[in-house]
Scaffold this motif. Structure first.
Motif, short mmCIF file in Angstrom:
data_model
loop_
_atom_site.label_atom_id
_atom_site.label_comp_id
_atom_site.label_asym_id
_atom_site.label_seq_id
_atom_site.Cartn_x
_atom_site.Cartn_y
_atom_site.Cartn_z
N LEU A 246 -6.05 -27.39 8.27
CA LEU A 246 -5.71 -28.75 8.70
C LEU A 246 -6.95 -29.46 9.20
N THR A 247 -6.98 -30.76 9.04
CA THR A 247 -8.16 -31.53 9.43
C THR A 247 -8.45 -31.41 10.92
N PHE A 248 -7.40 -31.46 11.74
CA PHE A 248 -7.59 -31.46 13.19
C PHE A 248 -7.25 -30.10 13.80
N SER A 249 -7.60 -29.05 13.08
CA SER A 249 -7.32 -27.70 13.58
C SER A 249 -8.03 -27.42 14.90
N HIS A 250 -9.18 -28.09 15.13
CA HIS A 250 -9.90 -27.90 16.40
C HIS A 250 -9.10 -28.45 17.57
N ILE A 251 -8.24 -29.44 17.33
CA ILE A 251 -7.37 -29.96 18.38
C ILE A 251 -6.16 -29.04 18.56
N TYR A 252 -5.59 -28.60 17.45
CA TYR A 252 -4.40 -27.76 17.53
C TYR A 252 -4.68 -26.39 18.13
N SER A 253 -5.91 -25.90 17.97
CA SER A 253 -6.20 -24.53 18.42
C SER A 253 -5.94 -24.35 19.90
N ARG B 118 -1.54 -31.72 34.10
CA ARG B 118 -2.22 -32.84 33.45
C ARG B 118 -3.02 -32.37 32.24
N GLU B 119 -3.74 -31.27 32.40
CA GLU B 119 -4.52 -30.73 31.29
C GLU B 119 -3.60 -30.31 30.14
N SER B 120 -2.51 -29.65 30.47
CA SER B 120 -1.58 -29.22 29.45
C SER B 120 -0.91 -30.40 28.76
N LEU B 121 -0.56 -31.42 29.53
CA LEU B 121 0.05 -32.61 28.95
C LEU B 121 -0.92 -33.31 28.01
N HIS B 122 -2.17 -33.42 28.44
CA HIS B 122 -3.19 -34.05 27.59
C HIS B 122 -3.34 -33.26 26.28
N MET B 123 -3.35 -31.94 26.40
CA MET B 123 -3.48 -31.07 25.24
C MET B 123 -2.32 -31.31 24.27
N ILE C 264 -0.45 -36.57 18.63
CA ILE C 264 -1.06 -37.71 17.94
C ILE C 264 -1.76 -37.24 16.67
N ALA C 265 -2.54 -36.16 16.78
CA ALA C 265 -3.26 -35.65 15.61
C ALA C 265 -2.29 -35.23 14.51
N ALA C 266 -1.20 -34.56 14.90
CA ALA C 266 -0.23 -34.12 13.90
C ALA C 266 0.46 -35.30 13.23
N GLU C 267 0.77 -36.33 13.99
CA GLU C 267 1.40 -37.51 13.41
C GLU C 267 0.46 -38.21 12.43
N ILE C 268 -0.84 -38.24 12.77
CA ILE C 268 -1.83 -38.84 11.87
C ILE C 268 -1.92 -38.03 10.58
N GLU C 269 -2.02 -36.72 10.72
CA GLU C 269 -2.17 -35.86 9.56
C GLU C 269 -0.90 -35.86 8.71
N ASN C 270 0.25 -35.92 9.35
CA ASN C 270 1.52 -35.93 8.64
C ASN C 270 1.76 -37.24 7.91
N GLY C 271 1.25 -38.34 8.50
CA GLY C 271 1.47 -39.65 7.90
C GLY C 271 0.28 -40.18 7.12
N ILE D 185 2.74 -26.43 14.51
CA ILE D 185 2.10 -27.20 15.58
C ILE D 185 3.16 -28.01 16.33
N TYR D 186 3.99 -28.73 15.59
CA TYR D 186 5.04 -29.54 16.22
C TYR D 186 5.93 -28.67 17.11
N GLU D 187 6.32 -27.51 16.61
CA GLU D 187 7.19 -26.64 17.39
C GLU D 187 6.47 -26.09 18.62
N ALA D 188 5.16 -25.85 18.50
CA ALA D 188 4.40 -25.30 19.62
C ALA D 188 4.26 -26.28 20.77
N ILE D 189 4.26 -27.58 20.47
CA ILE D 189 4.07 -28.57 21.54
C ILE D 189 5.40 -29.09 22.08
N ALA D 190 6.49 -28.82 21.39
CA ALA D 190 7.78 -29.36 21.82
C ALA D 190 8.26 -28.74 23.13
#
Length: 538
Positions: A329-336, A350-355, A361-368, A384-389
């Motif tokens: 994925l293009t934004f794998s560095h964000i998802y990692s 706060r850190e976890s929420l930002h993550m 956002i990255a997943a929505e960009i890549e998906n769309g 990724i979507y399931e991991a952040i939900a």
């Protein structure tokens, strides 16, 4: 090229964000411009100006008071004198430029009496003793509609030229400056701040006014924002406002991990990554401010609507790499960070929420985005979507969780993975239930227990068995028939209502119970048939 001498420099930041004249829209981002610039100039990220030498004036209505600030600045500054203004620019009856203030009247005959005359600023800076003078105007020169800080009717840019001063203007004479809705800063100041904070490996070691302007000229028009202008540079343009944090990206240096991470990315992806992180930071700040006021004040719908606008803008600008592996994925560095971090609900919220917001956002960009994802990429994106939900739910943001579950379900649907699709839809339904007020959750909880919101229809067999047992016991207690006879009668009646003549010898109460049993059995069998039909044949 050099940085200003902090002890001999002075900065004045003027902003007008609120207006009594209804024809002048309010500009909440201007207040952020002022506070963010003050924080930047007085930090090591810029030239570390002492806080007492940086004057921030927001929503001052008196031109006379501002005139005093300007004159004091001109008297004290020896090396650098920097004046910044953000707000509405207006044209007076005399054709001159006026900078709007909170009590400014837009009537051309009254503008000259209620706004800050630009000629005051021009004369004060022209006669100041500072060796270097910088004027930054983030405005245009008439009223705006919705989210533009001005209109096409404006004066010529030459009016803002000041001898011996470097003038930076956010737009040309015939263009409006932009204050995007939902953004923390106006377009020009936002990019100005970002560039000074992060730098670029294509810019010199010191970020001079010329380098800053060249960057803004490239970036802003590419995002459909007005092309900024620069006038009367001379040698002042070689004065720097910050060290370039991105300088020498390909060489060894002592830098922070964040900078190193950006260095390993292509310029396009690095730029998009930074915009994602910036948007996430703003969204997190909004959410935490609302959460600090209590859950009742948090409107997740509005927050997600604003986030959707930001995502749409980023999707429009997103150009997927032409060469990439089909399994990455293009934004794998964000998802990692999302996948590797072990979630602990009580730590570093706060850190976890930002993550999580960054990953969303990255997943929505890549998906769309424009490129079509491979099956492996789609599977990873769903993961990724399931991991952040779940973290979103732990942070009391169920609507954000529902959006993530919904996107994952949509990916599984396209991949024709029915089991995964229904699992995600079940969790989405649960998240939506949690987003409702407590008094409205009972129906959702009941639907979940009975059949998993329709995605677990076989649960109904358990309820059918419990119903059968309860009615059998009650009918046995209300009649004088043997338990075996009652059990057989109740079973038959549950599946197919008995004729009244078949129950005439059980007594009135038992007949009533049999009627209730047959009704409940019919209803639950119809529901079961519908759910199984949808599951098997849709």
């Amino acid at each position: 090229m050099r940085l200003p001498d902090p002890s001999r420099s002075r900065v004045l930041l003027i902003g007008a964000s609120k207006f009594s004249d209804r024809t002048l829209p309010e500009l909440p981002s201007v207040a952020n411009n002022i506070s963010d610039l003050a924080k930047l100039f007085t930090s090591e990220a810029s030239f570390n100006l002492p806080a007492e030498f940086c004057t921030a004036v927001l929503d001052e209505s008196s031109p006379h008071v501002l005139g005093k600030y300007l004159q004091s600045l001109a008297n004290d500054a020896e090396d650098l004198m920097l004046v910044y203004y953000s707000g509405h620019g207006l044209i007076g009856q005399d054709g001159d430029l006026y900078l709007s203030l909170p009590q400014t009247d837009t009537d051309r005959q009254l503008v000259t009496l209620s706004a800050l005359p630009f000629n005051w600023l021009k004369k004060t800076m022209a006669t100041a003793r500072a060796a270097n003078r910088i004027l930054i105007l983030d405005c245009c020169f008439s009223g705006l509609a919705i989210d533009a800080m001005g209109d096409s009717g404006s004066i010529a840019l030459e009016q803002v030229e000041i001898s011996g001063t470097c003038t930076l203007a956010s737009s040309a004479a015939n263009r409006s400056a932009i204050a995007p809705l939902g953004e923390r800063n106006t377009a020009y100041t936002g990019e100005f701040l970002d560039f000074l904070r992060t730098g670029s490996n294509a810019a010199p070691e010191l970020l001079t006014l010329s380098a800053i302007h060249e960057h803004l000229v490239q970036v802003l028009p590419a995002r459909n924002y007005p092309r900024p202008e620069q006038r009367n540079t001379h040698t002042v343009a070689q004065l720097a406002l910050a060290r370039n944090r991105g300088f020498g990206a390909n060489h060894h240096r002592d830098s922070d991990p964040v900078a190193d991470e950006y260095d390993s990315l292509s310029p396009i992806i690095a730029s998009m990554t930074f915009r994602i992180e910036r948007s996430a930071a703003r969204h997190v700040e909004y959410l935490q401010n609302e959460l600090s006021r209590g859950m009742r004040n948090l409107d997740e719908h509005s927050a997600l609507d604003n986030l959707a606008i930001i995502v749409d803008e980023l999707v429009d600008d997103y150009e997927p790499p032409k060469a990439r592996r089909l399994n990455t994925l293009t934004f794998s560095h964000i998802y990692s960070n999302t996948l590797e971090k072990r979630w602990e609900g009580g730590t570093s919220s706060r850190e976890s929420l930002h993550m999580c917001v960054s990953a969303l956002i990255a997943a929505e960009i890549e998906n769309g985005g424009q490129s079509r994802l491979s099956r492996i990429q789609s599977y990873k994106l769903a993961e990724i979507y399931e991991a952040i939900a779940l973290p979103f739910q732990a942070l009391s943001l169920p609507r954000h969780a529902a959006q993530a579950w919904g996107s994952a379900a949509d990916i599984h649907r396209k991949a024709e993975d029915r089991n995964s699709e229904e699992r995600c839809k079940l969790w989405k339904a649960r998240a939506i239930t949690m987003s409702r007020p407590p008094q409205r959750r009972l129906a959702g909880y009941l639907a979940d227990m009975l059949c998993g919101y329709g995605y677990r229809p076989f649960r109904l067999f358990t309820w059918m068995f419990l119903q059968y047992c309860i009615f059998t016991i009650c009918i046995y207690a209300a009649s004088e028939l043997p338990i075996s006879t009652v059990a057989s009668m109740a079973f038959t009646n549950y599946l197919s209502p008995l004729d009244p003549s078949d129950t005439s010898d059980v007594g009135g109460v038992a007949q009533l119970l049999l009627g209730m049993e047959s009704l409940s059995g019919t209803i639950i069998l119809i529901v079961l048939a519908g759910l199984l039909g949808r599951r098997w044949f849709s």
